[in-house]
Design a protein around this motif. Structure first.
Motif, PDB file in Angstrom:
ATOM      1  N   ALA A  14      11.002  61.558  -8.035  1.00  0.00           N
ATOM      2  CA  ALA A  14       9.586  61.215  -7.920  1.00  0.00           C
ATOM      3  C   ALA A  14       8.888  61.209  -9.273  1.00  0.00           C
ATOM      4  O   ALA A  14       7.834  60.588  -9.423  1.00  0.00           O
ATOM      5  CB  ALA A  14       8.885  62.183  -6.976  1.00  0.00           C
ATOM      6  N   PHE A  15       9.454  61.903 -10.247  1.00  0.00           N
ATOM      7  CA  PHE A  15       8.865  61.987 -11.585  1.00  0.00           C
ATOM      8  C   PHE A  15       9.873  61.478 -12.611  1.00  0.00           C
ATOM      9  O   PHE A  15      10.069  62.074 -13.661  1.00  0.00           O
ATOM     10  CB  PHE A  15       8.469  63.431 -11.897  1.00  0.00           C
ATOM     11  N   HIS A  16      10.523  60.348 -12.307  1.00  0.00           N
ATOM     12  CA  HIS A  16      11.654  59.896 -13.121  1.00  0.00           C
ATOM     13  C   HIS A  16      11.330  59.693 -14.598  1.00  0.00           C
ATOM     14  O   HIS A  16      12.193  59.932 -15.443  1.00  0.00           O
ATOM     15  CB  HIS A  16      12.253  58.611 -12.516  1.00  0.00           C
ATOM     16  N   PRO A  17      10.090  59.296 -15.010  1.00  0.00           N
ATOM     17  CA  PRO A  17       9.860  59.159 -16.452  1.00  0.00           C
ATOM     18  C   PRO A  17      10.018  60.475 -17.215  1.00  0.00           C
ATOM     19  O   PRO A  17      10.314  60.466 -18.416  1.00  0.00           O
ATOM     20  CB  PRO A  17       8.417  58.644 -16.532  1.00  0.00           C
ATOM     21  N   PHE A  18       9.835  61.612 -16.531  1.00  0.00           N
ATOM     22  CA  PHE A  18       9.979  62.899 -17.201  1.00  0.00           C
ATOM     23  C   PHE A  18      11.423  63.143 -17.639  1.00  0.00           C
ATOM     24  O   PHE A  18      11.685  63.975 -18.506  1.00  0.00           O
ATOM     25  CB  PHE A  18       9.526  64.039 -16.289  1.00  0.00           C
ATOM     26  N   ALA A  19      12.365  62.428 -17.027  1.00  0.00           N
ATOM     27  CA  ALA A  19      13.776  62.579 -17.384  1.00  0.00           C
ATOM     28  C   ALA A  19      14.202  61.602 -18.472  1.00  0.00           C
ATOM     29  O   ALA A  19      15.365  61.589 -18.874  1.00  0.00           O
ATOM     30  CB  ALA A  19      14.654  62.372 -16.142  1.00  0.00           C
ATOM     31  N   GLY A  20      13.283  60.785 -18.956  1.00  0.00           N
ATOM     32  CA  GLY A  20      13.638  59.739 -19.903  1.00  0.00           C
ATOM     33  C   GLY A  20      13.428  60.115 -21.353  1.00  0.00           C
ATOM     34  O   GLY A  20      13.258  61.297 -21.702  1.00  0.00           O
ATOM     35  N   GLU A  21      13.437  59.086 -22.198  1.00  0.00           N
ATOM     36  CA  GLU A  21      13.197  59.242 -23.626  1.00  0.00           C
ATOM     37  C   GLU A  21      12.044  58.342 -24.047  1.00  0.00           C
ATOM     38  O   GLU A  21      11.893  57.226 -23.530  1.00  0.00           O
ATOM     39  CB  GLU A  21      14.432  58.851 -24.442  1.00  0.00           C
ATOM     40  N   LEU A  22      11.240  58.830 -24.981  1.00  0.00           N
ATOM     41  CA  LEU A  22      10.186  58.011 -25.567  1.00  0.00           C
ATOM     42  C   LEU A  22      10.800  57.176 -26.684  1.00  0.00           C
ATOM     43  O   LEU A  22      11.426  57.708 -27.603  1.00  0.00           O
ATOM     44  CB  LEU A  22       9.089  58.914 -26.130  1.00  0.00           C
ATOM     45  N   VAL A  23      10.664  55.867 -26.598  1.00  0.00           N
ATOM     46  CA  VAL A  23      11.295  54.959 -27.559  1.00  0.00           C
ATOM     47  C   VAL A  23      10.269  53.974 -28.094  1.00  0.00           C
ATOM     48  O   VAL A  23       9.231  53.711 -27.466  1.00  0.00           O
ATOM     49  CB  VAL A  23      12.480  54.198 -26.924  1.00  0.00           C
ATOM     50  N   TYR A  24      10.591  53.394 -29.246  1.00  0.00           N
ATOM     51  CA  TYR A  24       9.738  52.375 -29.858  1.00  0.00           C
ATOM     52  C   TYR A  24      10.533  51.091 -30.010  1.00  0.00           C
ATOM     53  O   TYR A  24      11.665  51.101 -30.509  1.00  0.00           O
ATOM     54  CB  TYR A  24       9.252  52.843 -31.230  1.00  0.00           C
ATOM     55  N   ASP A  25       9.957  49.989 -29.549  1.00  0.00           N
ATOM     56  CA  ASP A  25      10.583  48.674 -29.664  1.00  0.00           C
ATOM     57  C   ASP A  25       9.890  47.906 -30.785  1.00  0.00           C
ATOM     58  O   ASP A  25       8.744  47.442 -30.614  1.00  0.00           O
ATOM     59  CB  ASP A  25      10.453  47.912 -28.344  1.00  0.00           C
ATOM     60  N   PRO A  26      10.517  47.776 -31.955  1.00  0.00           N
ATOM     61  CA  PRO A  26       9.850  47.104 -33.076  1.00  0.00           C
ATOM     62  C   PRO A  26       9.575  45.627 -32.823  1.00  0.00           C
ATOM     63  O   PRO A  26       8.641  45.068 -33.406  1.00  0.00           O
ATOM     64  CB  PRO A  26      10.836  47.298 -34.238  1.00  0.00           C
ATOM     65  N   GLU A  27      10.356  44.985 -31.959  1.00  0.00           N
ATOM     66  CA  GLU A  27      10.137  43.561 -31.701  1.00  0.00           C
ATOM     67  C   GLU A  27       8.824  43.320 -30.968  1.00  0.00           C
ATOM     68  O   GLU A  27       8.092  42.387 -31.274  1.00  0.00           O
ATOM     69  CB  GLU A  27      11.305  43.000 -30.907  1.00  0.00           C
ATOM     70  N   SER A  28       8.538  44.165 -29.992  1.00  0.00           N
ATOM     71  CA  SER A  28       7.293  43.999 -29.231  1.00  0.00           C
ATOM     72  C   SER A  28       6.180  44.901 -29.744  1.00  0.00           C
ATOM     73  O   SER A  28       5.033  44.782 -29.306  1.00  0.00           O
ATOM     74  CB  SER A  28       7.542  44.309 -27.752  1.00  0.00           C
ATOM     75  N   SER A  29       6.537  45.829 -30.660  1.00  0.00           N
ATOM     76  CA  SER A  29       5.578  46.830 -31.166  1.00  0.00           C
ATOM     77  C   SER A  29       4.967  47.624 -30.020  1.00  0.00           C
ATOM     78  O   SER A  29       3.767  47.931 -30.020  1.00  0.00           O
ATOM     79  CB  SER A  29       4.474  46.149 -31.995  1.00  0.00           C
ATOM     80  N   ARG A  30       5.806  47.982 -29.046  1.00  0.00           N
ATOM     81  CA  ARG A  30       5.345  48.755 -27.891  1.00  0.00           C
ATOM     82  C   ARG A  30       6.103  50.066 -27.790  1.00  0.00           C
ATOM     83  O   ARG A  30       7.275  50.162 -28.181  1.00  0.00           O
ATOM     84  CB  ARG A  30       5.549  47.961 -26.592  1.00  0.00           C
ATOM     85  N   LEU A  31       5.433  51.078 -27.261  1.00  0.00           N
ATOM     86  CA  LEU A  31       6.071  52.342 -26.903  1.00  0.00           C
ATOM     87  C   LEU A  31       6.414  52.304 -25.418  1.00  0.00           C
ATOM     88  O   LEU A  31       5.640  51.776 -24.607  1.00  0.00           O
ATOM     89  CB  LEU A  31       5.148  53.530 -27.162  1.00  0.00           C
ATOM     90  N   ALA A  32       7.545  52.902 -25.075  1.00  0.00           N
ATOM     91  CA  ALA A  32       7.960  52.941 -23.671  1.00  0.00           C
ATOM     92  C   ALA A  32       8.736  54.224 -23.412  1.00  0.00           C
ATOM     93  O   ALA A  32       9.269  54.851 -24.339  1.00  0.00           O
ATOM     94  CB  ALA A  32       8.822  51.731 -23.327  1.00  0.00           C
ATOM     95  N   ILE A  33       8.793  54.597 -22.144  1.00  0.00           N
ATOM     96  CA  ILE A  33       9.691  55.658 -21.687  1.00  0.00           C
ATOM     97  C   ILE A  33      10.841  54.970 -20.969  1.00  0.00           C
ATOM     98  O   ILE A  33      10.620  54.173 -20.051  1.00  0.00           O
ATOM     99  CB  ILE A  33       8.984  56.651 -20.760  1.00  0.00           C
ATOM    100  N   VAL A  34      12.064  55.270 -21.411  1.00  0.00           N
ATOM    101  CA  VAL A  34      13.249  54.612 -20.882  1.00  0.00           C
ATOM    102  C   VAL A  34      14.108  55.627 -20.138  1.00  0.00           C
ATOM    103  O   VAL A  34      14.416  56.710 -20.666  1.00  0.00           O
ATOM    104  CB  VAL A  34      14.064  53.947 -22.011  1.00  0.00           C
ATOM    105  N   CYS A  35      14.488  55.294 -18.910  1.00  0.00           N
ATOM    106  CA  CYS A  35      15.380  56.121 -18.095  1.00  0.00           C
ATOM    107  C   CYS A  35      16.668  55.349 -17.869  1.00  0.00           C
ATOM    108  O   CYS A  35      16.766  54.568 -16.918  1.00  0.00           O
ATOM    109  CB  CYS A  35      14.733  56.470 -16.755  1.00  0.00           C
TER     110      CYS A  35
END
Length: 465
Positions: free
Chosen positions: A75-96
């Motif tokens: 139910a809280f799957h982003p908490f199990a992920g990693e914070l990453v940076y995509d230089p191509e889109s210049s966006r931050l995301a949480i990836v699981c």
């Protein structure tokens, strides 16, 4: 130096493979409300528990904490992920991705538990920080969450549960929702009840907090807060002499004190409508910190900054159960002489209420200036308010009673005050960090300023049930 904490075992509570969403759902693109916090250290909360009665083996407690966390993670799957940076889109995301999970540390220490929960004691900040896992990274990717359970060996015994969560993943409402649900599941297991897997997904979809120009605003915040991405901290440290020795203490305003404070504000302001608990306590803290800082004879501005939950005021409204950040920065100021006046408390409360009312009318009005408004405050002239008197610290019962003490180990600013609900219904716990030479004056002002007797007591442990 405080005794160290020794790791007994370090494992990972994995996010079940079959719980992963389809590929697009494994990547949560963060909103500007989230990326605003990219450069801040993770939120580090620690809960201290007296030895349970009847006794429960620490190994059994750790096992139930792990299993209940595993049941809740889908139910809280982003908490199990990693914070990453995509230089191509210049966006931050949480990836699981495959292998996503939460680091789970089991540890022991000879730290003095009784001292850590002692009424009115100076916080041992180093000790509190050792009781929470450190997930800070100078460069992305970085883990979103980690957990540590620590047994106090020797002395009176005791236990600590520490949680570190990157602020980009959730705001205070989201974190406390997770903590309450985890505690409920763990308590069921410890008490021999079935622990059911949480199947209804919490709301992590950032499109729920969408507004025109949000992608552009996220880019602006990234340029302002973390211009060296994927590095998240400056290469240069703070200038020499900037670090200040902080004193930290925790105070509790009894429910009767909160009521009298509101009554006083009604009388001074000439209004029948009582202020909210938040406005009353923040005003009282603002005035007390200003006085302790020597600003009462100062005509310069003294700022108060706090965050307002704007879920209900967005268009369309954001669901109350939304886990991501949905906060607006509020900044108000009065001169030191205004705060020192006979009506200083009332003036402070009115300023806070007006700022909250303005945010409700137009929550995104000056969103592009949130960062610069805070950054432009002269050093040492800000009272920084975090938390809420409605955050249910003492509802976090994992099955062995309410915490003897709960603290935010990551508060580290001179002039910071963190609010949560106290143990008694209607009471408020305020943890305060100040330069050490200011704390005695703050103590006196916070207990007595503008009132005959606020019935304040030190620390939430004074009213143990």
């Amino acid at each position: 130096m405080s005794p160290t904490v020794r790791t007994r075992r370090a494992t990972t509570v994995a996010l079940a493979t079959d719980a992963l969403l389809p590929a697009p759902g494994r990547r949560v693109l963060l909103s500007p409300f989230d990326v605003y916090w990219a450069a801040l250290p993770p939120v580090r909360r620690v809960f201290l528990f007296a030895p349970p009665s009847p006794p429960v083996d620490i190994a059994d407690i750790a096992r139930e904490l792990r299993s209940s966390l595993a049941a809740l993670l889908p139910a809280f799957h982003p908490f199990a992920g990693e914070l990453v940076y995509d230089p191509e889109s210049s966006r931050l995301a949480i990836v699981c991705d495959e292998g996503a999970g939460v680091a789970f540390v089991e540890a022991e220490t000879e730290l003095d538990f009784a001292r850590l929960v002692e009424d009115g004691a100076e916080h041992d900040v180093d000790a509190l920080q050792q009781l929470v896992p450190d997930i800070r990274r100078e460069e992305l990717p970085a883990p979103v969450m980690a957990v540590q359970v620590t047994e106090f060996v020797g002395g009176t015994g005791g236990m600590a549960v520490g949680v570190a969560l990157h602020h980009t993943a959730a705001d205070g409402r989201g974190l406390w929702r997770f903590l309450e649900m985890w505690a409920t599941a763990a308590a069921a297991g410890i008490r021999g009840l079935p622990v059911t897997e949480e199947t209804s997904l919490q709301l992590h979809d950032r499109s729920l907090a969408h507004f025109d120009g949000d992608v552009e605003l996220a880019g602006l915040f990234l340029r302002q807060t973390v211009p060296e991405l994927p590095r998240t901290v400056p290469k240069e440290g703070p200038p020499a002499g900037v670090r200040t020795h902080l004193s930290r203490r925790t105070f509790t305003l009894r429910a009767s004190a909160v009521r009298r404070l509101k009554q006083q504000l009604c009388s001074e302001g000439g209004t029948v409508k009582a202020p909210s608990t938040f406005a009353a306590v923040v005003a009282h803290g603002w005035v007390s910190i200003a006085g302790a800082s020597g600003f009462f004879t100062d005509g310069g501005p003294v700022f108060a900054t706090f965050l307002a939950d704007i879920r209900a005021h967005m268009s369309p409204p954001v669901p109350e159960s939304y886990i991501g950040n949905c906060l607006a920065l509020c900044t108000v100021s009065l001169s030191g002489t205004e705060l020192a006046g006979a009506d200083g408390l009332s003036r402070a409360c009115v300023a806070i209420r007006e700022a909250v009312a303005e945010v409700r009318r137009d929550p995104l009005r000056d969103r592009s200036r949130w960062f610069t408004k805070f950054a432009d405050i002269p050093r040492g002239r800000a009272v920084i308010i975090a938390g809420s008197p409605w955050f249910p610290t003492n509802a976090v019962d994992f099955g062995f009673g309410m915490p003897a003490r709960a603290e935010l180990a990551s508060m580290n600013h001179d002039g910071e005050m963190v609010l949560v609900a106290g143990r008694e219904v209607g009471s408020v716990q305020a943890s305060v960090a100040l330069a050490a030479d200011k704390m005695p004056a703050f103590h006196e002002l916070f207990l007595t300023h503008g009132t005959s007797n606020l019935e304040l007591v030190f620390s939430p442990s004074t009213s143990r049930a």
